[in-house]
Design an enzyme around this catalytic site. Structure first.
Site, PDB file in Angstrom:
ATOM      1  CB  CYS A 168     -12.007   2.578  17.499  1.00 26.06           C
ATOM      2  SG  CYS A 168     -11.410   2.008  19.104  1.00 26.06           S
ATOM      3  CB  CYS A 209     -13.543   4.509  22.665  1.00 26.92           C
ATOM      4  SG  CYS A 209     -13.875   4.366  20.885  1.00 26.92           S
ATOM      5  CB  CYS A 267     -16.637   1.762  19.860  1.00 26.47           C
ATOM      6  SG  CYS A 267     -15.079   1.402  19.019  1.00 26.47           S
ATOM      7  CG  HIS A 298       3.425   7.500   3.096  1.00 20.49           C
ATOM      8  ND1 HIS A 298       4.090   8.473   2.380  1.00 20.49           N
ATOM      9  CD2 HIS A 298       2.140   7.513   2.640  1.00 20.49           C
ATOM     10  CE1 HIS A 298       3.251   9.054   1.536  1.00 20.49           C
ATOM     11  NE2 HIS A 298       2.070   8.474   1.666  1.00 20.49           N
ATOM     12  CG  HIS A 316      -2.961  -2.684   5.258  1.00 23.90           C
ATOM     13  ND1 HIS A 316      -1.817  -1.914   5.280  1.00 23.90           N
ATOM     14  CD2 HIS A 316      -3.800  -2.079   4.380  1.00 23.90           C
ATOM     15  CE1 HIS A 316      -1.973  -0.881   4.461  1.00 23.90           C
ATOM     16  NE2 HIS A 316      -3.162  -0.963   3.902  1.00 23.90           N
ATOM     17  CD  GLU A 317      -3.233  -2.810  -0.284  1.00 25.15           C
ATOM     18  OE1 GLU A 317      -2.674  -3.331  -1.277  1.00 25.15           O
ATOM     19  OE2 GLU A 317      -3.446  -1.589  -0.196  1.00 25.15           O
ATOM     20  CB  CYS A 335      -0.893  -0.029   1.237  1.00 29.04           C
ATOM     21  SG  CYS A 335      -1.940   1.410   1.461  1.00 29.04           S
ATOM     22  CB  THR A 353      -0.217   3.292   4.383  1.00 24.02           C
ATOM     23  OG1 THR A 353      -1.379   4.051   4.047  1.00 24.02           O
ATOM     24  CG2 THR A 353       0.126   3.507   5.856  1.00 24.02           C
TER      25      THR A 353
END
Length: 218
Positions: free
Chosen positions: A105, A94, A97, A43, A61-62, A38, A40
């Site tokens: 969140c 929280c 949520c 980065h 995360h992909e 990604c 991100t």
């Protein structure tokens, strides 16, 4: 013994052994097959997110992969199931949520950024984050489910309908996915992109791409 790719510092990665532990209650151990990179992640690799990401960090995360083991209390999953992961984990306690806004969140764990991700041969995640993949979907393409979900969300928020004209500014990965989803919704799509390379890729996918520096652009 398995291996994990880790972010160490700006522009520095290493490969380290990782001893997988048995999945705990409510957890599932996965064997990632394909992992996307990604923006991100880039980065992070460039060192721009060191204030948030604690090195050494396993990113990713992909992804797509298969279930290897299930922990106590996990139902509906078994070894061999093809899955991807929805990489958000919230606390459900929280104020955000409790108001139904789990995606913001106040203690959100973005898996693969705030906690270990999929760039490892074995990965343990909460069973609640799993998304089942159809058997007909190849795993290399399935690794694009997460960014495609972003595109589907964006097109849905825009309420794109059949016959509408849609201009996507920027032909990067997410821009192209948005353009493809909008086209699938029946829109007449144009991609505006400075990069000749990216315009060519868009055209190879059957999209019409414009160079904003071209005086002939209508």
């Amino acid at each position: 013994m398995t291996l994990a790719v880790r972010y160490i510092s700006a522009r520095t990665l290493d490969t380290a052994p990782a001893e997988p532990s048995s999945p705990g209650p409510g957890e599932v151990e996965l064997a990632p097959a394909f992992v996307g990179i990604c923006g991100t992640d880039l980065h992070i690799f460039h060192g721009d997110m060191d204030a948030r990401v604690a090195a050494p960090a396993v990113l990713g995360h992909e992804m797509s992969g298969r279930v290897v083991r299930v922990g106590p209390g996990v139902e509906g999953w078994q070894p061999g199931d093809a899955v991807t992961v929805m990489p958000l984990r919230w606390d459900d306690t929280c104020p955000a949520c409790r108001a139904g806004h789990q995606h913001i969140c106040q203690r959100l764990d973005f898996i693969g950024i705030d906690s270990p991700g999929a760039m490892q041969q074995r990965w343990t995640v909460p069973a609640s984050t799993l998304i089942r993949l159809p058997d007909t979907l190849p795993l290399d393409r399935a690794a694009l489910v997460e960014p495609t979900a972003v595109a589907v969300h964006d097109v849905g928020r825009a309420k794109v309908t059949e016959g509408e004209k849609v201009v996507v500014v920027g032909g990067g990965p997410v821009g192209i996915l948005i353009a493809l989803v909008a086209r699938a919704a029946g829109a007449d799509v144009r991609v505006v992109e400075l990069s000749a390379h990216r315009r060519l890729l868009a055209e190879e996918l059957g999209l019409t791409a414009w160079d904003p520096a071209d005086d002939d652009v209508p």
